[in-house]
Every structure is written in C-alpha cells, then in structure tokens.
Design a protein around this motif. Structure first.
Motif, PDB file in Angstrom:
ATOM      1  N   GLY A   1     -26.904  46.887 -12.827  1.00  0.00           N
ATOM      2  CA  GLY A   1     -26.559  46.591 -12.033  1.00  0.00           C
ATOM      3  C   GLY A   1     -25.932  48.349 -11.321  1.00  0.00           C
ATOM      4  N   LEU A   2     -25.592  49.458 -12.813  1.00  0.00           N
ATOM      5  CA  LEU A   2     -25.091  50.582 -11.864  1.00  0.00           C
ATOM      6  C   LEU A   2     -26.406  52.114 -12.243  1.00  0.00           C
ATOM      7  N   LYS A   3     -27.433  51.091 -13.054  1.00  0.00           N
ATOM      8  CA  LYS A   3     -28.354  51.951 -12.542  1.00  0.00           C
ATOM      9  C   LYS A   3     -28.893  51.731 -11.705  1.00  0.00           C
ATOM     10  N   VAL A   4     -29.344  50.892 -10.916  1.00  0.00           N
ATOM     11  CA  VAL A   4     -29.733  50.657  -9.518  1.00  0.00           C
ATOM     12  C   VAL A   4     -29.013  51.118  -8.497  1.00  0.00           C
ATOM     13  N   ALA A   5     -27.545  51.075  -8.841  1.00  0.00           N
ATOM     14  CA  ALA A   5     -26.782  51.502  -7.664  1.00  0.00           C
ATOM     15  C   ALA A   5     -26.849  53.462  -7.621  1.00  0.00           C
ATOM     16  N   GLU A   6     -27.337  53.784  -8.269  1.00  0.00           N
ATOM     17  CA  GLU A   6     -27.294  54.929  -9.002  1.00  0.00           C
ATOM     18  C   GLU A   6     -29.042  55.537  -8.256  1.00  0.00           C
ATOM     19  N   LEU A   7     -30.310  54.381  -8.597  1.00  0.00           N
ATOM     20  CA  LEU A   7     -31.720  54.900  -7.924  1.00  0.00           C
ATOM     21  C   LEU A   7     -31.409  54.587  -6.877  1.00  0.00           C
TER      22      LEU A   7
END
Length: 538
Positions: free
Chosen positions: A113-119
């Motif tokens: 989820g954190l990675k998706v937010a960054e992406l």
C-alpha cells in the motif's frame, strides 16, 4: 539540451567525421542534411547511444528524457496500438506496470500500500492519468482512427505502423527528440499536422529528412555533414541551399574581388531575412538568422545530377481530353468516378487523392496499361509522352548491364548513352553493373535517364521523388519549373507540388475538384475544404 564533445565515428579505415563539438539547445529544431552515405542517420544513432562512437561523449541536461523514432516496425507486434504509444514514455510505462502488478496481488500488504501510494504520486506527476487520452489524440492527429487503437500492431499495415511509431516518439513531450525520416509514408495533410506540432514544440529536436518543405517549415538550424565534418548553420534548408549555390558561383568566378563577394553575401542574407519575416512559416518566429556570419557561407561538395527534359516538337492545341472516366479495384472499390478534364497548353497538373492508388490507376489508364471501368480518353496527334511509373520493378528483371539496358530505349552509339548516364552521376565503373542489383535510388535515376531519351512534350510522373536523395530531388524540381511542355504528376513532396503545378485536380470516388491555382492556395481555401469533405463523405 544535447551536448556533443569531440565525437568521432569511423567504419574500418573510412572516417565519417571527427572532432564534432556542438550544443543543441531547447526551443530549436536542427535539420541534419548531407549526401547519401555521409552519416546522417549514424549521427542520430551516436547521439541516442544505439551506436558507440570511436571517440567523444554525448550528454543531456540533468533528468532530461530522450525519445527516438523507432525504425523497427515489428518490435511491438504483440502489443496494442495504444500501449505501443504509451511505451514511448519509458519511465511512465514502468510505473504503470508496477502499479498494475501490485493491484493484481491477492496478498496485498501494508508495504504494498505504501509502495502504491508512492507510485500513484509519481504517476500523477508524469501525467499518467491523462496519458491514454493524450496518446489517442496524437494517434488521431496522425490519421490512426480510434477503431484501431485497441488492435494489435501486427494487424496494422506498414504505413499505419509508421504513424504509430511516430506517435510513440512524440508522446509525453520528451526533452530531446531524434527523428529519422519522420515524413516517410505520411500523406500531405498528416505532414502538415506534424509541421504544426513541431512548430509548437519547445524542446530540442534533431531531424533527418528528404522533404525540403518540411525542413523549411520546422527547422531553425541546419546541420550539414560535408567535407568530412559536421557543421552547424543558422537557418533552414532553403537558406543553406541558396547560400551554398551563391558561394559556389562566387568560387567559380575567381576574378571577383573579396569585398564584392562580401557585399553580395550580405545583400543575400538581408533579402532572405526579409522574406522569412514576411512568410507564414513556423520558422519566422525563431529569429533563425540573427547570429549568422557571412564567413559561414561556403560551397558544398555535393554533386547534382543533370536532369534536363527537352521537347523534340512543340505540342499542338489538343493535348489530352478525359470524359467520364472511372477506375475501380478488383474488389469493386471505386478509386474515382465521373472524371472529366481537358489539358491545355502550358499546364502542369498535380493529381491528388486520399487514396494514392487513384493517381496510379489514372496514369496507367492514360498510358494504355489498364482498362477503365467506364469513360474514355484521347491524346492529341502531336503529343509524345514519357512515363515514370510508381513501380519500376518489371523494367529491371534482366541481366543487362546499365549501358545495354539504357540502349534499349533509344538510338545512338555508346558515347551517346554514356553521356546520359554520366548526367545522372553514374561513373564509368558503374555502367557495367547489372541493373538487377541496383539500389532503389539508382534504378530511379536510370528511369529518369530513360525518360530524357524520349524528348517528349508531355511528362507523366507518378510520385517522382521516391527513392531519390535531396540533390536529385532538387535538380528534378529545378528542371520541371523550366520545362516548356505539359506535366501530369502525383507527389507527396509539398515543395515539388507548390513550385511545379499550376493546376490541381483531386480525384474522389464521387467526383473531382479542378482548380487553376497553386498548392498553397488550394490547401488554405475553406470552400475547397468543405467540398472535399462532401465528396469524400466525411
């Protein structure tokens, strides 16, 4: 911005160029010109990193993105048209793929989820949320209809693929753009769209093209590969050509004093600058001559073929009359219908159509190589024709050498035919080559030599600039402007049409448009645009 430092390229013992040092800056478009084999495409490959130079470096500004027009039309066959364009922005495409992979995970974690937010944040910054719409707009501008956007690249024709690859290169407004022959297989209207697009492009562009009008419309500078060097000039192709011809004439006149030469060159620059300022060209915005030095102007080493068409007899008052002519394909597709026109003395007519097969069909019919679906035509008794077909393959299915091949089409001795081949820049060692192994450009020059033998008073030319280099196109164009007979032709070269034609006939499946005007007037006339839309059913 692209900075080239101490660049050198050679193949074996052959040195293309060395000590190339130049900077290509934002807001400028650089037209790369040079004789065939001079290394135009090689320079773009060295800048893009596709080819490793023997020496030197190429650098871009920090964080800048480079986009290159791909010449591999099969590379993306497994992808949809829209995805192929999106892949042109490699950084954004990579983010898209990462997003898709994470969203499709069954065991989606907090870390995911954190990675998706960054992406997502990066995706938005890169314009990802409007990317598909932007790609579709580009495709439509290049003549790829929406119905094709979801199809696989493998389902497209070669000409459609060319347009998709161009859309891929343009997508996402790259900081630096390299275009090698971008107008190939584009119709005149699409080329005009590309001219307008690049005219508003505020980044750095290097372009190789044989289309002189295109180079004139978009280029602020000219990169000339000659004398084994790469030299940067202010101004577009026409300025380079006219100034190099002036310098050549001056060099041939050894008695002319240095001060007279300088005054003549300064007057030339002044006149050219005034003409550009009054024109509607996109280059008129760019102040392309403000830093030009008289010392930059020098003659070119290029050789121009001697294309000289002469008439054996003056044509009479009856040239050609066409009545209710119709042409169809084997599947029943109508190329043109209800075609009526009479050719008058001194007319040079360009034939246009959305379907280039229409012009080829017309020329084959009036040359007696094809039967019309309906209608008739008749030539005047004083008329002799010379025909340059679109496809010359059948002429070269032979083991004859070049000299014997040309000898079939006229009467004379060996010296006579050698003279015609020499005009077309064939050397003594060339003329013993078998014509079956000639390149496309060499075959076209042979066909032009064949035409010159006929001394015809009516030339029929189906896309005459195909396969020709810039020098041959320029020589061909210059002679046709002076030719006193009739010319019936089709072309996708804007400059060729605009400087040769004094009458335009557009062929459509439901009628024709016939106007006595030049091409620039024709494409700007709003009433003609409305009529075309009606006849084409648009």
């Amino acid at each position: 911005m692209i900075t080239v430092s101490n660049l050198a390229v050679q193949f074996g013992k052959r040195v293309l160029y060395q000590d190339v040092n130049m900077k290509f800056t934002n807001g400028n478009i650089y037209g790369v010109i040079g004789a065939n084999g001079a290394g135009k495409s090689t320079l773009l490959k060295a800048i893009s990193g596709e080819l490793e130079p023997n020496k030197g470096t190429v650098e871009m500004g920090p964080g800048e993105r480079l986009s290159v027009l791909s010449q591999d039309h099969y590379k993306y066959d497994a992808h949809t048209v829209l995805d192929t364009v999106l892949m042109g922005h490699t950084v954004m495409w990579d983010v898209m793929q990462q997003r898709t992979a994470l969203y499709s995970k069954e065991d989606f974690t907090e870390e995911d989820g954190l990675k998706v937010a960054e992406l997502e944040d990066k995706f938005a910054t890169l314009g990802g949320y409007t990317a598909e719409n932007d790609a579709a707009t580009l495709l439509s501008g290049l003549g790829i209809k929406e119905a094709l956007h979801g199809k696989l690249m493998s389902e497209l024709s070669g000409k459609e693929k060319v347009r998709v690859m161009l859309a891929q290169a343009l997508f996402g407004e790259p900081d630096n753009l390299l275009l090698d022959e971008p107008t190939n297989d584009l119709d005149l209207e699409t080329v005009e769209w590309l001219e307008e697009y690049l005219g508003n492009f505020e980044h750095t562009v290097l372009v190789v093209s044989h289309d002189r009008h295109f180079l004139d419309q978009v280029c602020t500078h000219t990169v000339d590969i000659d004398f084994g060097k790469v030299t940067l000039f202010s101004g577009n192709y026409s300025f380079w050509y006219e100034s190099s011809q002036l310098a050549l004439r001056q060099a041939q006149n050894q008695k002319q004093k240095a001060e007279e030469k300088r005054k003549e060159l300064e007057e030339f620059i002044r006149r050219f600058s005034a003409n550009v300022a009054k024109s509607r060209q996109t280059t008129s915005r760019k102040k392309m001559l403000e830093k030009l030095s008289v010392d930059e102007i020098q003659p070119s080493t290029r050789k121009y073929p001697g294309i000289i068409f002469q008439m054996e007899r003056e044509p009479g008052n009856q040239i050609l009359e066409v009545k209710d002519l119709k042409a169809t394909l084997d599947d029943g597709t109508v190329l043109f219908d209800k075609l009526n026109f009479t050719v008058e003395k001194d007319e040079k007519i360009v034939f246009l159509s959305h379907d280039p097969r229409a012009m080829t069909a017309l020329f084959e019919i009036i040359n007696g190589h094809r039967e019309p679906a309906a209608g008739s035509y008749s030539w005047g008794v004083t008329i002799t024709t010379a025909y340059l077909p679109l496809d010359n393959t059948d002429f070269f299915r032979t083991d004859l050498n070049m000299l014997d091949w040309l000898s079939q089409y006229g009467e004379g001795n060996e010296v006579y035919f050698k003279a015609f081949l020499g005009r077309m820049l064939f050397k003594d060692e060339d003329i013993m080559k078998k014509v079956s192994v000639l390149s496309g450009g060499e075959k076209m020059r042979c066909m032009i030599a064949r035409m010159q033998l006929r001394n015809a008073n009516c030339l029929i030319l189906d896309t005459p600039t195909n396969h020709l280099d810039m020098e041959s196109i320029q020589a061909f164009n210059n002679n046709l402007k002076l030719y006193r007979g009739n010319i019936l032709f089709a072309s996708h070269d804007h400059e060729f049409i605009n400087t040769v034609a004094n009458r335009i006939i557009e062929l459509t499946p439901s009628g024709s448009i016939d106007k006595l005007m030049n091409y620039e007037e024709y494409i700007r006339d709003e009433r003609i645009k409305e009529l075309k839309a009606k006849l084409y059913g648009e």
